[in-house]
Design an enzyme around this catalytic site. Structure first.
Site, PDB file in Angstrom:
ATOM      1  N   TYR A  51      42.771   2.180  17.571  1.00 30.28           N
ATOM      2  CA  TYR A  51      41.456   1.738  17.090  1.00 30.28           C
ATOM      3  C   TYR A  51      41.569   0.892  15.814  1.00 30.28           C
ATOM      4  CZ  TYR A  51      38.622   4.395  20.433  1.00 30.28           C
ATOM      5  OH  TYR A  51      37.992   4.852  21.576  1.00 30.28           O
ATOM      6  N   ARG A  87      32.390  -1.684  32.022  1.00 27.27           N
ATOM      7  CA  ARG A  87      31.458  -1.599  30.887  1.00 27.27           C
ATOM      8  C   ARG A  87      30.046  -1.283  31.383  1.00 27.27           C
ATOM      9  NH1 ARG A  87      33.480  -1.431  25.576  1.00 27.27           N
ATOM     10  NH2 ARG A  87      31.331  -1.953  25.057  1.00 27.27           N
ATOM     11  N   ARG A 104      27.599   7.220  30.195  1.00 30.54           N
ATOM     12  CA  ARG A 104      27.198   7.662  28.855  1.00 30.54           C
ATOM     13  C   ARG A 104      25.786   8.251  28.849  1.00 30.54           C
ATOM     14  NH1 ARG A 104      30.151   2.731  25.560  1.00 30.54           N
ATOM     15  NH2 ARG A 104      32.024   3.871  24.925  1.00 30.54           N
ATOM     16  N   ASN A 114      31.121   9.882  23.003  1.00 33.63           N
ATOM     17  CA  ASN A 114      30.430   9.218  24.112  1.00 33.63           C
ATOM     18  C   ASN A 114      31.260   9.139  25.394  1.00 33.63           C
ATOM     19  OD1 ASN A 114      32.193   7.323  23.214  1.00 33.63           O
ATOM     20  ND2 ASN A 114      30.668   5.790  22.655  1.00 33.63           N
ATOM     21  N   HIS A 117      35.996   5.414  26.981  1.00 28.73           N
ATOM     22  CA  HIS A 117      36.329   4.115  26.382  1.00 28.73           C
ATOM     23  C   HIS A 117      36.609   3.147  27.517  1.00 28.73           C
ATOM     24  CE1 HIS A 117      38.385   0.992  24.032  1.00 28.73           C
ATOM     25  NE2 HIS A 117      39.210   0.931  25.063  1.00 28.73           N
ATOM     26  N   GLU A 128      45.615  -3.083  25.548  1.00 28.56           N
ATOM     27  CA  GLU A 128      45.381  -1.640  25.609  1.00 28.56           C
ATOM     28  C   GLU A 128      46.172  -0.978  26.743  1.00 28.56           C
ATOM     29  OE1 GLU A 128      40.876  -1.849  23.665  1.00 28.56           O
ATOM     30  OE2 GLU A 128      41.118  -1.135  25.718  1.00 28.56           O
TER      31      GLU A 128
HETATM   32  P1  ADP Z   1      32.440   0.823  22.646  1.00 32.46           P
HETATM   33  O1  ADP Z   1      33.264   2.078  22.847  1.00 32.46           O
HETATM   34  O2  ADP Z   1      31.154   0.860  23.404  1.00 32.46           O
HETATM   35  O3  ADP Z   1      33.232  -0.442  22.893  1.00 32.46           O
HETATM   36  P2  ADP Z   1      32.749   0.260  19.776  1.00 32.46           P
HETATM   37  O4  ADP Z   1      33.977  -0.500  20.153  1.00 32.46           O
HETATM   38  O5  ADP Z   1      31.726  -0.420  18.937  1.00 32.46           O
HETATM   39  O6  ADP Z   1      31.991   0.806  21.100  1.00 32.46           O
HETATM   40  O7  ADP Z   1      33.155   1.599  19.003  1.00 32.46           O
HETATM   41  C1  ADP Z   1      34.307   2.330  19.395  1.00 32.46           C
HETATM   42  C2  ADP Z   1      33.968   3.811  19.384  1.00 32.46           C
HETATM   43  O8  ADP Z   1      33.688   4.216  18.047  1.00 32.46           O
HETATM   44  C3  ADP Z   1      32.702   4.197  20.163  1.00 32.46           C
HETATM   45  O9  ADP Z   1      32.916   4.320  21.565  1.00 32.46           O
HETATM   46  C4  ADP Z   1      32.362   5.526  19.516  1.00 32.46           C
HETATM   47  O10 ADP Z   1      33.195   6.582  19.988  1.00 32.46           O
HETATM   48  C5  ADP Z   1      32.700   5.247  18.056  1.00 32.46           C
HETATM   49  N1  ADP Z   1      31.509   4.761  17.316  1.00 32.46           N
HETATM   50  C6  ADP Z   1      30.910   3.542  17.416  1.00 32.46           C
HETATM   51  N2  ADP Z   1      29.847   3.436  16.605  1.00 32.46           N
HETATM   52  C7  ADP Z   1      29.746   4.639  15.960  1.00 32.46           C
HETATM   53  C8  ADP Z   1      28.855   5.174  14.987  1.00 32.46           C
HETATM   54  N3  ADP Z   1      27.839   4.452  14.501  1.00 32.46           N
HETATM   55  N4  ADP Z   1      29.064   6.439  14.545  1.00 32.46           N
HETATM   56  C9  ADP Z   1      30.104   7.179  15.020  1.00 32.46           C
HETATM   57  N5  ADP Z   1      30.992   6.742  15.957  1.00 32.46           N
HETATM   58  C10 ADP Z   1      30.820   5.485  16.423  1.00 32.46           C
HETATM   59 MG    MG Z   2      34.918  -1.168  21.906  1.00 31.78          MG
END
Ligand code: ADP
Ligand code: MG
Length: 140
Positions: A51, A87, A104, A114, A117, A128
Site C-alpha cells: 500500500y 471494480r 462491498r 471493506n 481489494h 500487484e
Molecule cells: P479502493 O480499495 O476502493 O481502491 P483506495 O485505494 O482509495 O480504495 O483505498 C485503499 C484502502 O484503504 C480501501 O480499500 C480501504 O480499506 C482503506 N481506506 C480508504 N479510505 C479510507 C478511509 N477514509 N478511512 C479508513 N480506511 C480507508
Molecule cells: Mg485502490
C-alpha cells in the site's frame, strides 16, 4: 474486449467471517476465473510495501494494522475486461455508497474494513500480481 488479469484480495474482515466461498461465487458468476489463489498472513513490512501509494494518506497506519490483523486470500482473476469488471463487482470503497448487489454493499463492515481489494488499472494489476505471484503459480 480483451482478456485481462487483475489482483484481488479477500481482506481480514472477510476471512474472519468465513466469506471466502461466498465472495468467490460473485466473481465466478460474473465471468471472472480464479487462475491463482493463496491464503497468507502479511507482515507489517509487506502490507506497507503493497500500500506504498497510500503512505501519505491519514488512514495509512490504520490500513496496515488492519491488513495484518488476520489472514488474507490473494488471487489472480482473469476474464474479459477483468480490471474494470472486478471494480464493478466490488462496488465503491465506502460500502454506504456502493451499488446494490456489489460485494462491498452486501459484505463490507466499514470504509476501512471493506472485504476486498481490486487493482485499479492494468498497469497496477501487473505490479500487484508480480508482488504476490510467480508466473508458474498462475494457471489459466
Ligand atoms: P479502493 O480499495 O476502493 O481502491 P483506495 O485505494 O482509495 O480504495 O483505498 C485503499 C484502502 O484503504 C480501501 O480499500 C480501504 O480499506 C482503506 N481506506 C480508504 N479510505 C479510507 C478511509 N477514509 N478511512 C479508513 N480506511 C480507508
Ligand atoms: Mg485502490
Amino acid at each position: 474486449m480483451a482478456i485481462e488479469r487483475t489482483l484481488s484480495i479477500l481482506k481480514p474482515d472477510a476471512t474472519r467471517r468465513n466469506l471466502t466461498g461466498a465472495i468467490n461465487q460473485r466473481f465466478e458468476e460474473k465471468g471472472l476465473r480464479i487462475v491463482a489463489q493463496k491464503r497468507i498472513h502479511l507482515s507489517r513490512r509487506e502490507a506497507g510495501l503493497f500500500y506504498e501509494v497510500h503512505k501519505e494518506r491519514p488512514f495509512f497506519d490504520e490500513l496496515v494494522e488492519y491488513m495484518v490483523s488476520g489472514p488474507i486470500v490473494v488471487q489472480v482473476l482473469e476474464g474479459d475486461n477483468a480490471v474494470a469488471n472486478n471494480r464493478e463487482i466490488m462496488g465503491a470503497t465506502d460500502p454506504s455508497k456502493a451499488d446494490a448487489g456489489t460485494i462491498r454493499k452486501d459484505f463490507a463492515v466499514s470504509i476501512g474494513e471493506n472485504s476486498v481489494h481490486g487493482s485499479d488499472s492494468l498497469e497496477n494489476a501487473k505490479r500487484e500480481i508480480d508482488f504476490f505471484f510467480s508466473e508458474s503459480e498462475i494457471v489459466g
